[in-house]
Design a protein around this motif. Structure first.
Motif, mmCIF file in Angstrom:
data_model
loop_
_atom_site.group_PDB
_atom_site.id
_atom_site.type_symbol
_atom_site.label_atom_id
_atom_site.label_comp_id
_atom_site.label_asym_id
_atom_site.label_seq_id
_atom_site.Cartn_x
_atom_site.Cartn_y
_atom_site.Cartn_z
ATOM 1 N N SER A 55 3.348 -5.701 1.514
ATOM 2 C CA SER A 55 3.506 -7.066 1.192
ATOM 3 C C SER A 55 3.556 -7.169 -0.348
ATOM 4 N N ALA A 56 4.061 -8.473 -0.853
ATOM 5 C CA ALA A 56 4.200 -8.745 -2.307
ATOM 6 C C ALA A 56 2.659 -8.818 -2.774
ATOM 7 N N ASP A 57 1.507 -9.259 -2.147
ATOM 8 C CA ASP A 57 0.322 -8.975 -2.347
ATOM 9 C C ASP A 57 -0.191 -7.865 -2.815
ATOM 10 N N THR A 58 0.123 -6.837 -1.981
ATOM 11 C CA THR A 58 -0.197 -5.401 -2.232
ATOM 12 C C THR A 58 0.296 -4.546 -3.504
ATOM 13 N N PHE A 59 1.578 -5.262 -3.691
ATOM 14 C CA PHE A 59 2.296 -4.820 -4.998
ATOM 15 C C PHE A 59 1.475 -5.286 -6.151
ATOM 16 N N ALA A 60 1.201 -6.625 -6.071
ATOM 17 C CA ALA A 60 0.269 -7.043 -7.161
ATOM 18 C C ALA A 60 -1.018 -6.421 -7.219
ATOM 19 N N ARG A 61 -1.715 -6.185 -6.340
ATOM 20 C CA ARG A 61 -2.983 -5.385 -6.517
ATOM 21 C C ARG A 61 -2.943 -4.111 -7.103
ATOM 22 N N LEU A 62 -1.714 -3.470 -6.806
ATOM 23 C CA LEU A 62 -1.506 -2.050 -7.539
ATOM 24 C C LEU A 62 -1.087 -2.229 -8.834
ATOM 25 N N ARG A 63 -0.494 -3.435 -9.141
ATOM 26 C CA ARG A 63 -0.313 -3.192 -10.811
ATOM 27 C C ARG A 63 -1.410 -3.690 -11.454
ATOM 28 N N GLN A 64 -2.531 -4.563 -10.996
ATOM 29 C CA GLN A 64 -3.663 -5.099 -11.615
ATOM 30 C C GLN A 64 -4.311 -3.981 -12.287
ATOM 31 N N PRO A 65 -4.880 -2.740 -11.890
ATOM 32 C CA PRO A 65 -5.487 -1.820 -12.727
ATOM 33 C C PRO A 65 -4.861 -1.354 -14.060
ATOM 34 N N LEU A 66 -3.479 -1.542 -14.137
ATOM 35 C CA LEU A 66 -2.714 -1.373 -15.321
ATOM 36 C C LEU A 66 -2.959 -2.126 -16.467
ATOM 37 N N ARG A 67 -3.366 -3.485 -15.903
ATOM 38 C CA ARG A 67 -3.753 -4.532 -16.965
ATOM 39 C C ARG A 67 -5.301 -4.340 -17.351
ATOM 40 N N ASP A 68 -5.882 -3.333 -16.565
ATOM 41 C CA ASP A 68 -7.140 -3.284 -17.027
ATOM 42 C C ASP A 68 -7.406 -1.863 -17.596
ATOM 43 N N GLY A 69 -6.338 -1.200 -17.960
ATOM 44 C CA GLY A 69 -6.302 -0.026 -18.720
ATOM 45 C C GLY A 69 -5.957 1.275 -18.179
ATOM 46 N N ALA A 70 -5.722 1.241 -16.686
ATOM 47 C CA ALA A 70 -5.211 2.520 -16.272
ATOM 48 C C ALA A 70 -3.970 2.843 -16.560
ATOM 49 N N THR A 71 -3.727 4.221 -16.509
ATOM 50 C CA THR A 71 -2.322 4.545 -16.586
ATOM 51 C C THR A 71 -1.586 4.704 -15.351
ATOM 52 N N LEU A 72 -2.205 5.080 -14.342
ATOM 53 C CA LEU A 72 -1.640 5.238 -12.917
ATOM 54 C C LEU A 72 -2.483 4.959 -11.892
ATOM 55 N N ALA A 73 -2.073 3.920 -11.119
ATOM 56 C CA ALA A 73 -2.575 3.548 -9.782
ATOM 57 C C ALA A 73 -1.979 3.839 -8.688
ATOM 58 N N VAL A 74 -2.567 4.581 -7.633
ATOM 59 C CA VAL A 74 -1.983 5.168 -6.446
ATOM 60 C C VAL A 74 -2.530 4.296 -5.172
ATOM 61 N N LEU A 75 -1.453 3.941 -4.223
ATOM 62 C CA LEU A 75 -1.826 3.232 -2.963
ATOM 63 C C LEU A 75 -2.349 4.253 -2.006
ATOM 64 N N GLY A 76 -3.756 4.017 -1.447
ATOM 65 C CA GLY A 76 -4.042 4.703 -0.413
ATOM 66 C C GLY A 76 -4.571 4.061 0.853
ATOM 67 N N PHE A 77 -4.686 4.747 2.088
ATOM 68 C CA PHE A 77 -4.870 4.057 3.285
ATOM 69 C C PHE A 77 -5.813 4.946 3.736
ATOM 70 N N ARG A 78 -6.392 4.409 4.969
ATOM 71 C CA ARG A 78 -7.221 5.399 5.945
ATOM 72 C C ARG A 78 -6.794 5.253 7.176
ATOM 73 N N PRO A 79 -5.895 6.312 7.452
ATOM 74 C CA PRO A 79 -5.305 6.235 9.001
ATOM 75 C C PRO A 79 -6.239 6.870 10.164
ATOM 76 N N ALA A 80 -5.789 6.161 11.187
ATOM 77 C CA ALA A 80 -6.669 6.595 12.535
ATOM 78 C C ALA A 80 -6.757 8.269 12.605
ATOM 79 N N ASP A 81 -5.651 8.887 12.216
ATOM 80 C CA ASP A 81 -5.517 10.149 12.325
ATOM 81 C C ASP A 81 -4.831 10.570 11.002
ATOM 82 N N PRO A 82 -5.636 11.386 9.995
ATOM 83 C CA PRO A 82 -5.049 11.734 8.680
ATOM 84 C C PRO A 82 -4.261 13.026 8.734
#
Length: 440
Positions: A95-122
């Motif tokens: 979603s567009a919302d997830t893309f926006a959330r992923l970019r937010q840490p960069l505005r707070d000083g991070a250099t890299l933000a990675v999208l994570g998830f918790r699958p039923a079977d990892p």
């Protein structure tokens, strides 16, 4: 995918996988889009341009890993940006919302933000190793210890870089691994070695479903349909059996719309206030007016437009047809390349004969006209306002306003013919005396 169609051009809810991702990606002033495609995949580049005219296509000549794919768009990255968002073309539920959330840490000083998830079977996923809010490493399962394999937080692959540092980090990624490929996941260790910050943003497993098989495509379709149905219900659409209704990603609804069971709505459909779609109807690229009624068992093909209060009944097919307010096409009828005026009535079994094997031709039916059952209207032809077409007619010439047109053989009656016919036939069936004996 076992298909001649490129993977990202397969559809979910009437849109390609690629289209879903590009529509969720950042838009507007300052946003630019680079799409990396393989050799001879002009169709993918064309689809990107269709969805996002601002997209620039770059070809990855060899498959040497995810970081190598990203650097195929080096010129776009080098042009500079506040941040660089890297996504995949086969995750249509993001979603567009997830893309926006992923970019937010960069505005707070991070250099890299990675999208994570918790699958039923990892199993099979790279694990995200974190210390507090900081991402320490991405560990592929083959390289993970038993303790690391027990971690439930996994790598979705989607990343956001500080645009000022992105190219320098990507250029530091090497290929000292068993496959000799450039892995984007190595960026985490590089960021850490540079004394910069990497972090994780979490999302749901559904949202980052990647698609590599037809089975996974069907799973994504099911998730998307459930999402679209919930949105329609929340918007006030009445669905008697929502699990039997299939929608397109761009379906538009007015207020108080009712959709009965087993309806399929394809791309490009808008349904206005108070309209009712009856069971077993199929609709695509059509506009349905207020309080119009469709079906049951109706098929509205591309280019159909129904005015307010218009009625399309059972076993009716329309194509490139404008049907004005209050007009009725109720039974067993084909209306193609036609304009039906306000309040006109089209009788059962009527067809517009719009195709001669070479070209398509138009039928014009005026307001208030009445077309009797089992009529054939041979286009190009005009039926005037208020005209009346006798049942069973084949109309090949224009009919003036308020005129009656009858084009069929004149009825003849022969008194007693049926009785004599039966008597003759009955005598013919009688067996001659001794016929059975002679046959023996």
């Amino acid at each position: 995918m076992r298909s001649s169609t490129p993977k990202v051009l397969h559809p979910v809810a009437g849109e390609t996988l690629l289209a879903h991702v590009l529509k969720a990606a950042p838009h507007g002033d300052g946003a630019s889009l680079a799409v990396v495609v393989g050799p001879d995949h002009g169709a993918v580049a064309a689809e990107a341009k269709r969805v996002r005219p601002d997209a620039a296509a770059f070809v990855q000549g060899e498959r040497l890993g995810t970081a190598h794919a990203v650097l195929a768009a080096r010129d776009a990255i080098a042009a500079g940006a506040d941040d660089l968002l890297i996504a995949f073309g086969d995750t249509p539920l993001i979603s567009a919302d997830t893309f926006a959330r992923l970019r937010q840490p960069l505005r707070d000083g991070a250099t890299l933000a990675v999208l994570g998830f918790r699958p039923a079977d990892p199993t099979g996923y790279g694990r995200l190793l974190v210390e507090g809010d900081r991402l320490v490493a991405i560990r592929e399962q083959a390289d993970a210890s038993a303790a690391e394999r027990a971690i439930g937080l996994c790598n979705a692959g989607v990343m956001a870089f500080d645009g000022r540092a992105a190219l320098g980090i990507l250029d530091k990624i090497g290929k000292a691994n068993s496959k000799g490929e450039y892995y984007l996941t190595d960026a985490v260790a590089i960021v850490r070695d540079l004394g910069l910050e990497a972090t994780v943003i979490e999302t749901s497993e559904d949202e980052v479903r990647g698609i590599n098989t037809k089975a996974q495509l069907a799973e994504a379709e099911a998730v998307m349909q459930a999402k679209l149905r919930r949105a329609a219900l929340d918007a006030g659409v009445t669905m008697i059996a929502p699990e039997t209704v299939f929608l397109a990603a761009d379906t538009q609804f007015g207020k108080d719309v009712t959709i009965e069971p087993f309806v399929v709505i394809g791309p490009g459909v808008s349904i206005a206030d108070g309209a009712v779609i009856h069971s077993f109807s199929h609709i695509e690229q059509a506009t349905i007016g207020k309080k119009a009624s469709v079906g049951p068992f109706a098929r509205l093909r591309p280019g159909t437009s129904l005015g307010d209060g218009a009625k399309i009944g059972n076993f009716v097919e329309t194509k490139a047809a404008i049907i004005d307010a209050g007009a009725k096409v109720n039974h067993l009828t084909y209306i193609g390349d036609a304009h039906i005026g306000e309040g006109a009535n089209i009788g059962a079994g009527t067809i517009t004969c719009n195709y001669d094997g070479f070209g398509k031709y138009k039928t014009e039916i005026g307001a208030g006209a009445f077309v009797g059952s089992n009529s054939s209207l041979v286009a190009p032809v005009t039926i005037g306002a208020g005209a009346y077409i006798g049942s069973g007619s084949v109309i090949s010439r224009d009919v003036p306003d308020d005129a009656l047109a009858v084009a069929r053989g004149q009825q003849a009656i022969k008194q007693g013919w049926a009785k004599r016919f039966r008597e003759v036939k009955s005598r013919g069936k009688a067996k001659p005396a001794g016929a059975d004996k002679d046959a023996k």
